[in-house]
Design an enzyme around this catalytic site. Structure first.
Site, PDB file in Angstrom:
ATOM      1  N   CYS A 148      32.652  18.300   2.776  1.00 44.66           N
ATOM      2  CA  CYS A 148      31.468  19.220   3.211  1.00 44.66           C
ATOM      3  C   CYS A 148      30.330  18.861   3.097  1.00 44.66           C
ATOM      4  CB  CYS A 148      31.728  20.390   2.555  1.00 44.66           C
ATOM      5  SG  CYS A 148      31.192  20.325   0.650  1.00 44.66           S
ATOM      6  N   THR A 186      38.456   1.338 -27.869  1.00 44.22           N
ATOM      7  CA  THR A 186      37.885  -0.184 -27.742  1.00 44.22           C
ATOM      8  C   THR A 186      39.016  -1.196 -27.904  1.00 44.22           C
ATOM      9  OG1 THR A 186      37.426  -0.296 -30.216  1.00 44.22           O
ATOM     10  CG2 THR A 186      35.539   0.113 -28.776  1.00 44.22           C
ATOM     11  N   HIS A 242      34.237  16.551 -23.802  1.00 46.54           N
ATOM     12  CA  HIS A 242      33.108  15.839 -22.929  1.00 46.54           C
ATOM     13  C   HIS A 242      33.858  15.530 -21.394  1.00 46.54           C
ATOM     14  CE1 HIS A 242      30.800  14.122 -26.825  1.00 46.54           C
ATOM     15  NE2 HIS A 242      30.504  15.421 -26.436  1.00 46.54           N
ATOM     16  N   ALA A 289      34.787   6.989 -29.142  1.00 47.32           N
ATOM     17  CA  ALA A 289      34.890   6.008 -28.210  1.00 47.32           C
ATOM     18  C   ALA A 289      35.470   4.972 -29.018  1.00 47.32           C
ATOM     19  CB  ALA A 289      33.568   5.305 -27.791  1.00 47.32           C
ATOM     20  N   GLN A 304      36.174  12.941 -28.165  1.00 51.34           N
ATOM     21  CA  GLN A 304      34.906  12.947 -27.257  1.00 51.34           C
ATOM     22  C   GLN A 304      35.054  11.970 -26.090  1.00 51.34           C
ATOM     23  OE1 GLN A 304      31.442  12.387 -30.578  1.00 51.34           O
ATOM     24  NE2 GLN A 304      33.522  11.708 -31.406  1.00 51.34           N
ATOM     25  N   CYS A 358      31.226  22.951  -2.766  1.00 51.31           N
ATOM     26  CA  CYS A 358      32.466  23.790  -2.264  1.00 51.31           C
ATOM     27  C   CYS A 358      33.550  23.872  -3.605  1.00 51.31           C
ATOM     28  CB  CYS A 358      33.215  23.286  -1.153  1.00 51.31           C
ATOM     29  SG  CYS A 358      34.245  21.908  -1.044  1.00 51.31           S
ATOM     30  N   ASN A 409      37.446   4.171 -39.551  1.00 48.46           N
ATOM     31  CA  ASN A 409      36.591   3.618 -38.644  1.00 48.46           C
ATOM     32  C   ASN A 409      35.978   2.267 -39.123  1.00 48.46           C
ATOM     33  OD1 ASN A 409      34.887   5.123 -36.342  1.00 48.46           O
ATOM     34  ND2 ASN A 409      33.256   4.336 -37.747  1.00 48.46           N
ATOM     35  N   ILE A 422      36.381  10.227 -22.593  1.00 48.82           N
ATOM     36  CA  ILE A 422      36.568  10.909 -21.339  1.00 48.82           C
ATOM     37  C   ILE A 422      37.403   9.922 -20.534  1.00 48.82           C
ATOM     38  CG2 ILE A 422      34.218  11.928 -21.310  1.00 48.82           C
ATOM     39  CD1 ILE A 422      33.106   9.439 -19.817  1.00 48.82           C
TER      40      ILE A 422
HETATM   41  P1  NAD Z   1      30.013   5.433 -30.644  1.00 51.59           P
HETATM   42  O1  NAD Z   1      29.995   4.497 -29.784  1.00 51.59           O
HETATM   43  O2  NAD Z   1      28.720   6.009 -31.330  1.00 51.59           O
HETATM   44  O3  NAD Z   1      30.692   5.033 -31.965  1.00 51.59           O
HETATM   45  C1  NAD Z   1      31.854   4.441 -31.983  1.00 51.59           C
HETATM   46  C2  NAD Z   1      32.474   4.309 -33.603  1.00 51.59           C
HETATM   47  O4  NAD Z   1      33.626   3.618 -33.624  1.00 51.59           O
HETATM   48  C3  NAD Z   1      31.418   3.395 -34.268  1.00 51.59           C
HETATM   49  O5  NAD Z   1      31.248   3.863 -35.430  1.00 51.59           O
HETATM   50  C4  NAD Z   1      32.472   1.869 -34.373  1.00 51.59           C
HETATM   51  O6  NAD Z   1      31.985   1.148 -35.413  1.00 51.59           O
HETATM   52  C5  NAD Z   1      33.579   2.545 -34.403  1.00 51.59           C
HETATM   53  N1  NAD Z   1      34.737   1.533 -33.958  1.00 51.59           N
HETATM   54  C6  NAD Z   1      34.759   0.789 -32.762  1.00 51.59           C
HETATM   55  N2  NAD Z   1      35.895   0.347 -32.514  1.00 51.59           N
HETATM   56  C7  NAD Z   1      36.737   0.821 -33.373  1.00 51.59           C
HETATM   57  C8  NAD Z   1      38.144   0.604 -33.717  1.00 51.59           C
HETATM   58  N3  NAD Z   1      38.931  -0.197 -32.956  1.00 51.59           N
HETATM   59  N4  NAD Z   1      38.684   1.211 -34.839  1.00 51.59           N
HETATM   60  C9  NAD Z   1      37.741   1.971 -35.344  1.00 51.59           C
HETATM   61  N5  NAD Z   1      36.462   1.974 -35.252  1.00 51.59           N
HETATM   62  C10 NAD Z   1      36.130   1.705 -34.210  1.00 51.59           C
HETATM   63  O7  NAD Z   1      31.193   6.603 -30.027  1.00 51.59           O
HETATM   64  P2  NAD Z   1      31.263   8.190 -30.282  1.00 51.59           P
HETATM   65  O8  NAD Z   1      30.954   8.475 -31.625  1.00 51.59           O
HETATM   66  O9  NAD Z   1      32.507   8.478 -29.571  1.00 51.59           O
HETATM   67  O10 NAD Z   1      30.082   8.759 -29.427  1.00 51.59           O
HETATM   68  C11 NAD Z   1      29.405   8.385 -28.204  1.00 51.59           C
HETATM   69  C12 NAD Z   1      29.931   9.201 -26.928  1.00 51.59           C
HETATM   70  O11 NAD Z   1      30.747   8.305 -26.485  1.00 51.59           O
HETATM   71  C13 NAD Z   1      31.085  10.234 -26.705  1.00 51.59           C
HETATM   72  O12 NAD Z   1      30.265  11.243 -26.661  1.00 51.59           O
HETATM   73  C14 NAD Z   1      31.928   9.713 -25.774  1.00 51.59           C
HETATM   74  O13 NAD Z   1      31.794  10.571 -24.675  1.00 51.59           O
HETATM   75  C15 NAD Z   1      31.244   8.381 -25.213  1.00 51.59           C
HETATM   76  N6  NAD Z   1      31.956   7.480 -24.860  1.00 51.59           N
HETATM   77  C16 NAD Z   1      33.400   7.604 -24.336  1.00 51.59           C
HETATM   78  C17 NAD Z   1      34.162   6.291 -24.066  1.00 51.59           C
HETATM   79  C18 NAD Z   1      35.650   6.564 -23.716  1.00 51.59           C
HETATM   80  O14 NAD Z   1      35.960   7.607 -23.055  1.00 51.59           O
HETATM   81  N7  NAD Z   1      36.483   5.628 -24.127  1.00 51.59           N
HETATM   82  C19 NAD Z   1      33.664   4.910 -24.005  1.00 51.59           C
HETATM   83  C20 NAD Z   1      32.183   5.097 -24.383  1.00 51.59           C
HETATM   84  C21 NAD Z   1      31.480   6.345 -24.890  1.00 51.59           C
END
Ligand code: NAD
Length: 242
Positions: free
Chosen positions: A156, A32, A125, A28, A107, A136, A217, A109
């Site tokens: 349906c 961000t 995911h 995720a 991970q 259906c 990260n 979506i």
């Molecule tokens: P998480 O929220 O657990 O962790 C995110 C990590 O990314 C944290 O360690 C954070 O410090 C770091 N982070 C945040 N912004 C960052 C940036 N700009 N650069 C570098 N690092 C950054 O997310 P996860 O590990 O993906 O696990 C949680 C679940 O979240 C996954 O299963 C996913 O399906 C779901 N999810 C997905 C979305 C999306 O599709 N965008 C959004 C929210 C959650």
């Protein structure tokens, strides 16, 4: 930019310069900088207050028992349809185009990797962009779910469910297998924007047998990544500096 970050970026640049079968494993945090909140950052969804914890709302049991509340949360918090790919998504697509990157394992979506141009993407995911009737099997675009009131219903009468993996649901076998194969064959593995809290996804990096493992990260992930170089920074900014 501090010296340590600068050194990390230089090391990443060197690794990418001779990368031939690289794999990116992300979460995720990759999105961000596109304006989509993650789960576990300071302003992530897990720090906000809801009637139920997000892990509960995003479980299959909750979906089955409180379907309307699930869709309310899902539409408000999980669907960010105006988001656009950022520098990280774009750089990964460029590396694939240049023959350096074999696959993205994500991970997420949100479909932003494909939108940036990546073609070989293993969506562990699932994706909010695919939606199917549970009765259906008819397929619906995300706009149908976004615009529906209450529970989205197929012609349906069945419930239209997003093709996303909820807590308690298994991962798709073929996607998992493809991801493992790509990671095993990789010469460079870049892990980014993930807390590595969610299993089985987080365990996939253990299949890496190459010699260059780099984590980009904000803060160290929850689980240790033996032998990695950690670049503590925003992934879009780090990739832009390459
Ligand atoms: P998480 O929220 O657990 O962790 C995110 C990590 O990314 C944290 O360690 C954070 O410090 C770091 N982070 C945040 N912004 C960052 C940036 N700009 N650069 C570098 N690092 C950054 O997310 P996860 O590990 O993906 O696990 C949680 C679940 O979240 C996954 O299963 C996913 O399906 C779901 N999810 C997905 C979305 C999306 O599709 N965008 C959004 C929210 C959650």
């Amino acid at each position: 930019m501090d010296e340590q970050l600068q050194e990390g970026i230089e090391a990443l640049r060197r690794a990418v310069s001779h990368m031939k079968r690289g794999v990116f494993f992300g979460g995720a945090g990759v999105s961000t900088e596109s304006g989509i909140p993650d789960f576990r950052s300071q302003d992530g969804l897990y720090r906000q207050k809801y009637k139920y914890p997000p892990e509960t709302i995003l479980s299959r049991t909750f979906f089955d028992r409180h379907t309307e509340e699930f869709f309310d949360f899902y539409r408000n918090k999980m669907l960010c349809l105006s988001a656009r790919p950022n520098a990280a998504h774009k750089k990964l697509a460029q590396w694939e185009e240049e023959g350096k990157l074999a696959a993205v394992v994500t991970q997420n979506i949100d479909g932003l990797h494909q939108r940036a141009g990546s073609r070989r993407v293993f969506e562990l995911h699932g994706s909010v962009l695919r939606n199917f009737c549970m009765a259906c099997g008819k397929s619906y675009p995300v706009s149908f779910v976004a615009e529906a009131e209450g529970i989205p219903r197929c012609s349906c009468g069945g419930i239209v469910k997003p093709d996303v993996v909820l807590y308690e649901e298994p991962l798709d076998g073929a996607t998992l297998e493809g991801a493992v194969r790509a990671i095993r064959a990789a010469d460079v593995l870049i892990v980014g924007g993930t807390s590595l809290n969610v299993y089985p996804a987080a365990g996939l990096i253990d299949y890496f047998e190459g010699d260059s493992l780099i984590v980009v990260n904000r803060g160290a992930p929850a689980r240790a990544v033996p032998g990695c170089l950690l670049i503590d920074g925003k992934i879009g900014e780090v990739f832009s500096a390459l």
